[in-house]
Write a protein that holds these residues in place. Structure first.
Motif, PDB file in Angstrom:
ATOM      1  N   ILE A   1      -8.404  -8.932   3.133  1.00 27.47           N
ATOM      2  CA  ILE A   1      -8.473  -7.748   3.987  1.00 27.47           C
ATOM      3  C   ILE A   1      -7.067  -7.242   4.265  1.00 27.47           C
ATOM      4  O   ILE A   1      -6.154  -8.025   4.536  1.00 27.47           O
ATOM      5  N   GLU A   2      -6.895  -5.929   4.197  1.00 32.56           N
ATOM      6  CA  GLU A   2      -5.644  -5.314   4.631  1.00 32.56           C
ATOM      7  C   GLU A   2      -5.699  -5.217   6.160  1.00 32.56           C
ATOM      8  O   GLU A   2      -6.217  -4.256   6.713  1.00 32.56           O
TER       9      GLU A   2
ATOM     10  N   HIS B   1       0.863  -1.198   0.000  1.00 32.90           N
ATOM     11  CA  HIS B   1       0.000   0.000   0.000  1.00 32.90           C
ATOM     12  C   HIS B   1       0.893   1.240   0.000  1.00 32.90           C
ATOM     13  O   HIS B   1       1.273   1.754   1.042  1.00 32.90           O
ATOM     14  N   ILE B   2       1.238   1.686  -1.194  1.00 32.43           N
ATOM     15  CA  ILE B   2       2.140   2.829  -1.357  1.00 32.43           C
ATOM     16  C   ILE B   2       1.525   3.777  -2.379  1.00 32.43           C
ATOM     17  O   ILE B   2       0.918   3.343  -3.359  1.00 32.43           O
ATOM     18  N   ARG B   3       1.717   5.079  -2.150  1.00 31.25           N
ATOM     19  CA  ARG B   3       1.230   6.057  -3.130  1.00 31.25           C
ATOM     20  C   ARG B   3       2.391   6.823  -3.757  1.00 31.25           C
ATOM     21  O   ARG B   3       3.328   7.224  -3.059  1.00 31.25           O
TER      22      ARG B   3
ATOM     23  N   ALA C   1      -9.841  -8.280  -5.144  1.00 27.99           N
ATOM     24  CA  ALA C   1     -10.316  -7.100  -4.411  1.00 27.99           C
ATOM     25  C   ALA C   1     -10.051  -7.270  -2.917  1.00 27.99           C
ATOM     26  O   ALA C   1     -10.480  -8.253  -2.309  1.00 27.99           O
ATOM     27  N   ILE C   2      -9.351  -6.306  -2.344  1.00 27.68           N
ATOM     28  CA  ILE C   2      -8.971  -6.338  -0.935  1.00 27.68           C
ATOM     29  C   ILE C   2      -9.590  -5.132  -0.227  1.00 27.68           C
ATOM     30  O   ILE C   2      -9.480  -4.002  -0.714  1.00 27.68           O
ATOM     31  N   LEU C   3     -10.239  -5.368   0.909  1.00 22.97           N
ATOM     32  CA  LEU C   3     -10.791  -4.264   1.698  1.00 22.97           C
ATOM     33  C   LEU C   3      -9.648  -3.509   2.368  1.00 22.97           C
ATOM     34  O   LEU C   3      -8.897  -4.084   3.160  1.00 22.97           O
ATOM     35  N   ALA C   4      -9.493  -2.223   2.036  1.00 23.23           N
ATOM     36  CA  ALA C   4      -8.442  -1.406   2.655  1.00 23.23           C
ATOM     37  C   ALA C   4      -8.770  -1.158   4.123  1.00 23.23           C
ATOM     38  O   ALA C   4      -9.935  -1.116   4.522  1.00 23.23           O
ATOM     39  N   SER C   5      -7.735  -0.973   4.913  1.00 20.23           N
ATOM     40  CA  SER C   5      -7.937  -0.757   6.361  1.00 20.23           C
ATOM     41  C   SER C   5      -8.457   0.638   6.678  1.00 20.23           C
ATOM     42  O   SER C   5      -8.888   0.899   7.794  1.00 20.23           O
TER      43      SER C   5
ATOM     44  N   ALA D   1     -23.867   1.784   1.368  1.00 20.79           N
ATOM     45  CA  ALA D   1     -24.909   2.541   2.081  1.00 20.79           C
ATOM     46  C   ALA D   1     -24.342   3.935   2.365  1.00 20.79           C
ATOM     47  O   ALA D   1     -23.931   4.633   1.441  1.00 20.79           O
ATOM     48  N   ASP D   2     -24.265   4.345   3.638  1.00 17.92           N
ATOM     49  CA  ASP D   2     -23.733   5.662   3.979  1.00 17.92           C
ATOM     50  C   ASP D   2     -22.283   5.603   4.434  1.00 17.92           C
ATOM     51  O   ASP D   2     -21.747   6.593   4.940  1.00 17.92           O
ATOM     52  N   THR D   3     -21.650   4.454   4.274  1.00 24.48           N
ATOM     53  CA  THR D   3     -20.279   4.272   4.728  1.00 24.48           C
ATOM     54  C   THR D   3     -19.308   4.407   3.563  1.00 24.48           C
ATOM     55  O   THR D   3     -19.445   3.727   2.551  1.00 24.48           O
ATOM     56  N   ARG D   4     -18.327   5.284   3.716  1.00 23.31           N
ATOM     57  CA  ARG D   4     -17.305   5.440   2.690  1.00 23.31           C
ATOM     58  C   ARG D   4     -16.251   4.356   2.878  1.00 23.31           C
ATOM     59  O   ARG D   4     -15.805   4.087   3.990  1.00 23.31           O
ATOM     60  N   VAL D   5     -15.849   3.743   1.788  1.00 25.49           N
ATOM     61  CA  VAL D   5     -14.956   2.584   1.822  1.00 25.49           C
ATOM     62  C   VAL D   5     -13.881   2.763   0.761  1.00 25.49           C
ATOM     63  O   VAL D   5     -14.079   3.474  -0.225  1.00 25.49           O
ATOM     64  N   ARG D   6     -12.740   2.116   0.963  1.00 33.86           N
ATOM     65  CA  ARG D   6     -11.716   2.057  -0.071  1.00 33.86           C
ATOM     66  C   ARG D   6     -11.381   0.597  -0.351  1.00 33.86           C
ATOM     67  O   ARG D   6     -11.185  -0.185   0.576  1.00 33.86           O
ATOM     68  N   ILE D   7     -11.342   0.265  -1.632  1.00 34.01           N
ATOM     69  CA  ILE D   7     -11.037  -1.099  -2.060  1.00 34.01           C
ATOM     70  C   ILE D   7      -9.710  -1.089  -2.818  1.00 34.01           C
ATOM     71  O   ILE D   7      -9.506  -0.274  -3.714  1.00 34.01           O
ATOM     72  N   LEU D   8      -8.826  -1.981  -2.432  1.00 31.69           N
ATOM     73  CA  LEU D   8      -7.549  -2.149  -3.121  1.00 31.69           C
ATOM     74  C   LEU D   8      -7.681  -3.250  -4.172  1.00 31.69           C
ATOM     75  O   LEU D   8      -8.233  -4.314  -3.880  1.00 31.69           O
TER      76      LEU D   8
END
Length: 513
Positions: A450-451, A226-228, A424-428, A290-297
């Protein structure tokens, strides 16, 4: 004076108290609610509830006690009798402040704990033992405590108050969880907080989630997924520089997961062979459930798939629209005109963030003198602290300049990653604030892993994520979320993955040959 005492003395009592409440609330949300025990029909629970109520009642009645003293002074002739009415109305106003304003606000800020509840280890929560929102807690104390005290006291004197609390007492005795009348309607109840050991010297400001780990040794793990890079709006280093740094610290496998952008992977593949480092093509996509913001790797993706061009263009358009909305709301709220062209000229992605506007405000001498800005300068110890508070209160959720973004649905993003040959991995990111059920529901939409390890999550959340990964037979990932100098206290290769868990993560690096 030892080091721990020095750490504590660096902060005011207010800062330490808020940090303690925040930390305790995070521990409770992460897993503590599962161990919380509802009050039952036993002597100890009844006494704790009763004495907690007495503590709150006596604090709220302080103005009445002062008025009694003043009344006695009138009787003794030390205060003229014509002051009686004035003192009574002052007392009544102060009673309104303590019982209708201070108690509800304190309970909301205390995440369900008034002073009485805090002293006896009790907490107001929802029916599933999870924390109640601030508005519900305020309503509970206003409708169940403050207003009855004021109204019944004014119209029916002491007898009215006694009847109200006696009626509540009967209801508490009848209800299996000792709920009051208002608790029943708001679906709240009291629980005993689980024992959560918090090292007081470790309470640091919460603006950077990983600050509590700064004192830990920064061990390098061989895998960082996980690097930007500077393909992201908040990344700093270019792709080759990241590979140079990775080589210097001995990383074996990396992935550059830029924000809503997959174009960096073309260059990364070339540098991987040059520097002898395994590279996994990656991307990180904003989405919502729903109303939850999520990030997927997304890993092992075909970055040339047209879907990633669409994701990037949609993201850029969304951020530009949000920028204009943000500027318009701030100008309307503050009366200050924003030089859009000047900010845009220095923005690689042609966007205007809350940080950009905050910097403009605090770097302009005239704007800094405006009351809505000066209050932050006068109430904080540094310019940086003032800017953080201003940005959060002005542009954060619930603030006057908050703008809500609409992101792609999680299920659509997962499908796109799969269609591009990836996993697809769920980001932490933000999992500290997600309920376990929400995480499970997202996983069931087709998540492959999952991360679990990252500087962005607390130890309690890591334990929850690992348990879910084991139960659902998911891949386990780790990442530093390294941005370079733009995100302090995040270091390349520092993922907080323990040595014994590295074999789990390495399964991820062999997921696709």
């Amino acid at each position: 004076m030892d080091e721990n005492e020095n750490n504590v003395n660096n902060y005011s009592i207010k800062d330490l108290t808020l940090a303690y409440i925040t930390k305790k609330s995070k521990l409770y949300r992460a897993s503590g609610y599962k161990e919380a025990v509802s009050l039952g029909r036993n002597v100890d629970d009844y006494l704790s509830h009763f004495f907690a109520f007495l503590v709150d009642m006596n604090i709220c009645l302080m103005p009445v006690y002062l008025w009694v003293i003043e009344f006695l002074l009138i009787l003794t002739g030390l205060i003229p009798p014509h002051f009686f009415d004035l003192l009574f109305y002052i007392m009544y106003a102060l009673l309104f402040v303590t019982s209708v304003i201070l108690l509800p606000v304190f309970t909301a800020r205390g995440k369900g704990q008034s002073l009485g509840y805090f002293y006896f280890g009790l907490k107001l929560v929802k029916k599933d033992n999870k924390e109640a929102d601030g508005l519900t807690l305020i309503l509970r104390q206003v409708l169940g405590f403050g207003l009855p005290l004021m109204v019944f006291g004014y119209f029916f004197k002491v007898l009215g108050i006694v009847i109200w609390w006696a009626l509540n007492g009967v209801v508490v005795l009848i209800m299996p969880k000792q709920q009051t009348i208002v608790d029943i309607f708001l679906r709240l109840h009291l629980v005993r907080e689980p024992d959560m050991k918090i090292a007081f010297e470790s309470q640091r400001p919460q603006t950077e989630k990983n600050e509590e780990k700064e004192a830990d040794s920064k061990e390098i793990t061989p895998v960082d997924l996980h690097i930007r890079s500077n393909y992201s709006d908040d990344g700093y280093y270019d792709v080759e520089e990241i590979f140079k740094q990775a080589k210097e610290i001995g990383l074996e496998t990396i992935s550059i997961t830029d924000h809503n952008c997959a174009r960096q992977n073309a260059a990364a593949i070339q540098f991987a062979s040059m520097y002898g480092i395994q590279y996994i093509p990656g991307v990180e996509v904003d989405c919502q459930y729903a109303d939850t913001r999520v990030r997927i790797l997304g890993y092992y993706i075909d970055w040339n798939n047209p879907i990633f061009e669409t994701i990037e263009q949609d993201s850029l358009m969304r951020e530009k629209n949000l920028s204009m909305q943000r500027v318009a709301r701030f100008e309307e709220y503050s009366g200050v005109s924003i030089d859009v062209d000047a900010i845009m000229a220095n923005s690689r992605f042609q966007t205007i963030t809350a940080s950009d506007i905050t910097s403009m405000v605090f770097n302009n001498e005239k704007v800094r003198q405006l009351p809505f800005v000066r209050q932050y300068i006068e109430s904080t110890n540094s310019k940086q602290e003032a800017m953080r508070a201003f940005k959060y209160n002005t542009f954060g959720k619930g603030g006057p300049c908050y703008v809500k973004a609409n992101y792609p649905e999680v299920v659509d993003v997962i499908r796109s990653i799969h269609d591009a040959g990836g996993i697809a991995i769920l980001a932490s990111w933000h999992t500290d604030y997600m309920a376990d059920e929400i995480i499970e529901e997202i996983i069931d939409l087709g998540i492959d892993g999952i991360e679990c390890f990252s500087p962005c999550v607390h130890a309690e959340t890591i334990a929850v994520l690992l348990k879910l990964a084991q139960q659902k037979k998911l891949l386990v990932s780790c990442g530093s979320d390294y941005h370079g100098p733009t995100k302090k206290n995040r270091y390349l290769g520092v993922t907080y993955c323990p040595e014994k868990a590295i074999p789990l993560v390495k399964i991820m690096t062999k997921a696709v040959n």
